[in-house]
Design a protein around this motif. Structure first.
Motif, mmCIF file in Angstrom:
data_model
loop_
_atom_site.group_PDB
_atom_site.id
_atom_site.type_symbol
_atom_site.label_atom_id
_atom_site.label_comp_id
_atom_site.label_asym_id
_atom_site.label_seq_id
_atom_site.Cartn_x
_atom_site.Cartn_y
_atom_site.Cartn_z
ATOM 1 N N LYS A 122 1.033 -1.158 -0.114
ATOM 2 C CA LYS A 122 -0.117 -0.053 0.112
ATOM 3 C C LYS A 122 0.853 1.401 0.097
ATOM 4 C CE LYS A 122 -2.331 -1.657 3.354
ATOM 5 N NZ LYS A 122 -3.492 -1.873 4.695
ATOM 6 N N THR A 123 2.133 1.205 0.737
ATOM 7 C CA THR A 123 2.885 2.426 0.585
ATOM 8 C C THR A 123 3.463 2.612 -0.437
ATOM 9 O OG1 THR A 123 3.164 1.832 3.174
ATOM 10 C CG2 THR A 123 4.739 3.413 2.146
ATOM 11 N N VAL A 124 3.966 1.538 -1.110
ATOM 12 C CA VAL A 124 4.577 1.752 -2.444
ATOM 13 C C VAL A 124 3.827 2.153 -3.478
ATOM 14 C CG1 VAL A 124 5.589 0.432 -4.321
ATOM 15 C CG2 VAL A 124 6.549 0.113 -2.067
ATOM 16 N N LEU A 125 2.624 1.758 -3.431
ATOM 17 C CA LEU A 125 1.605 2.021 -4.468
ATOM 18 C C LEU A 125 1.293 3.552 -4.225
ATOM 19 C CD1 LEU A 125 -0.717 -0.901 -5.234
ATOM 20 C CD2 LEU A 125 0.512 0.131 -6.642
ATOM 21 N N LYS A 126 1.038 3.913 -3.242
ATOM 22 C CA LYS A 126 0.600 5.168 -2.624
ATOM 23 C C LYS A 126 1.697 6.127 -2.952
ATOM 24 C CE LYS A 126 -0.876 8.575 0.984
ATOM 25 N NZ LYS A 126 -1.025 8.577 2.441
ATOM 26 N N ASP A 127 2.817 5.908 -2.955
ATOM 27 C CA ASP A 127 4.115 6.573 -3.300
ATOM 28 C C ASP A 127 4.266 7.032 -4.663
ATOM 29 O OD1 ASP A 127 6.290 8.183 -2.457
ATOM 30 O OD2 ASP A 127 7.444 6.562 -3.135
ATOM 31 N N ILE A 128 4.116 5.833 -5.369
ATOM 32 C CA ILE A 128 4.090 5.932 -6.780
ATOM 33 C C ILE A 128 3.048 6.902 -7.429
ATOM 34 C CG2 ILE A 128 4.083 4.741 -8.911
ATOM 35 C CD1 ILE A 128 5.070 2.165 -7.362
ATOM 36 N N LEU A 129 1.866 6.536 -7.051
ATOM 37 C CA LEU A 129 0.720 7.319 -7.613
ATOM 38 C C LEU A 129 0.563 8.646 -7.264
ATOM 39 C CD1 LEU A 129 -1.675 4.398 -7.372
ATOM 40 C CD2 LEU A 129 -0.765 5.261 -9.236
ATOM 41 N N THR A 130 1.132 9.073 -5.699
ATOM 42 C CA THR A 130 0.702 10.212 -5.291
ATOM 43 C C THR A 130 1.960 11.229 -6.067
ATOM 44 O OG1 THR A 130 2.107 9.943 -3.422
ATOM 45 C CG2 THR A 130 -0.256 10.147 -3.368
ATOM 46 N N LYS A 131 3.221 10.772 -6.142
ATOM 47 C CA LYS A 131 4.130 11.375 -6.911
ATOM 48 C C LYS A 131 3.834 11.690 -8.252
ATOM 49 C CE LYS A 131 8.213 10.052 -4.052
ATOM 50 N NZ LYS A 131 9.422 9.334 -3.984
ATOM 51 N N ILE A 138 1.987 -7.229 -12.066
ATOM 52 C CA ILE A 138 2.674 -8.134 -11.325
ATOM 53 C C ILE A 138 3.427 -7.488 -10.189
ATOM 54 C CG2 ILE A 138 4.540 -9.930 -11.634
ATOM 55 C CD1 ILE A 138 3.234 -10.420 -14.350
ATOM 56 N N LYS A 139 3.729 -8.090 -8.911
ATOM 57 C CA LYS A 139 4.328 -7.723 -7.953
ATOM 58 C C LYS A 139 5.765 -8.375 -8.172
ATOM 59 C CE LYS A 139 0.767 -7.479 -4.446
ATOM 60 N NZ LYS A 139 0.295 -8.002 -3.133
ATOM 61 N N PRO A 140 6.881 -8.101 -7.712
ATOM 62 C CA PRO A 140 6.915 -6.660 -7.165
ATOM 63 C C PRO A 140 7.082 -5.509 -8.226
ATOM 64 C CG PRO A 140 9.263 -7.500 -7.567
ATOM 65 C CD PRO A 140 8.238 -8.736 -7.864
ATOM 66 N N ARG A 175 5.607 0.464 -14.838
ATOM 67 C CA ARG A 175 4.508 -0.294 -15.437
ATOM 68 C C ARG A 175 3.417 0.053 -14.572
ATOM 69 N NH1 ARG A 175 1.109 -2.760 -18.437
ATOM 70 N NH2 ARG A 175 0.205 -4.553 -17.611
ATOM 71 N N VAL A 176 3.380 0.433 -13.208
ATOM 72 C CA VAL A 176 2.145 0.770 -12.571
ATOM 73 C C VAL A 176 1.404 2.022 -13.089
ATOM 74 C CG1 VAL A 176 1.360 1.808 -10.341
ATOM 75 C CG2 VAL A 176 3.003 -0.177 -10.513
ATOM 76 N N LEU A 177 2.425 3.063 -13.733
ATOM 77 C CA LEU A 177 2.051 4.514 -14.011
ATOM 78 C C LEU A 177 1.325 4.071 -15.615
ATOM 79 C CD1 LEU A 177 4.622 6.827 -12.733
ATOM 80 C CD2 LEU A 177 2.062 6.272 -11.858
ATOM 81 N N GLU A 178 2.075 3.155 -16.470
ATOM 82 C CA GLU A 178 1.454 3.012 -17.790
ATOM 83 C C GLU A 178 0.048 2.385 -17.559
ATOM 84 O OE1 GLU A 178 4.251 0.012 -19.220
ATOM 85 O OE2 GLU A 178 6.026 1.609 -19.789
ATOM 86 N N VAL A 179 -0.033 1.331 -16.767
ATOM 87 C CA VAL A 179 -1.622 0.757 -16.296
ATOM 88 C C VAL A 179 -2.296 1.805 -16.164
ATOM 89 C CG1 VAL A 179 -2.882 -1.004 -15.031
ATOM 90 C CG2 VAL A 179 -0.429 -1.664 -16.267
#
Length: 122
Positions: free
Chosen positions: A15-24, A103-105, A110-114
């Motif tokens: 949750k922390t990693v996703l939140k960080d990627i997306l908020t940035k 896919i994790k990790p 990739r997260v931002l592309e999706v």
């Protein structure tokens, strides 16, 4: 107006990693939960542009959560996260209505592309 996202995963680090990627990147995180029931409640309350859920969570897994959210809103955008690289699992989730699969990790790019491909840039 920024794009609104709800994240649900039983692992705090994810949750922390996703939140960080997306908020940035400029997305607004409007809810964070730890299981499928919380994901459904947060979706109902927040009506986000995107719901990101883990496939393996307590009380309701990602597949059950996907089905419940689609009952609430057939046009809901839902991304499933998992460490499984099994193509059959991916195809089954997409057939069930998932918008995409990460896919994790996580690879931040990739997260931002999706996310960008589903709901656009923030």
């Amino acid at each position: 107006m920024s794009k609104r996202i709800v994240i649900c995963d039983d692992a705090e680090l994810i949750k922390t990693v996703l939140k960080d990627i997306l908020t940035k990147a400029g997305y607004e995180i409007v809810g964070i939960g730890s299981n499928g029931e919380e994901a459904c409640s947060l979706y109902r309350e927040q009506q986000p542009d995107l719901l990101i859920v883990d496939i393996n969570m307590p009380t309701m897994d990602g597949v059950e959560t996907l089905a419940e959210v689609k009952k609430m809103d057939k046009n809901a955008s839902v991304v499933i996260c998992s460490s499984s690289r099994n193509p059959k699992v991916v195809m089954d989730l997409l057939k069930a209505g998932a918008s995409d699969y990460i896919i994790k990790p996580f690879q931040p790019r990739r997260v931002l592309e999706v996310v960008n491909s589903i709901i656009g840039m923030p």
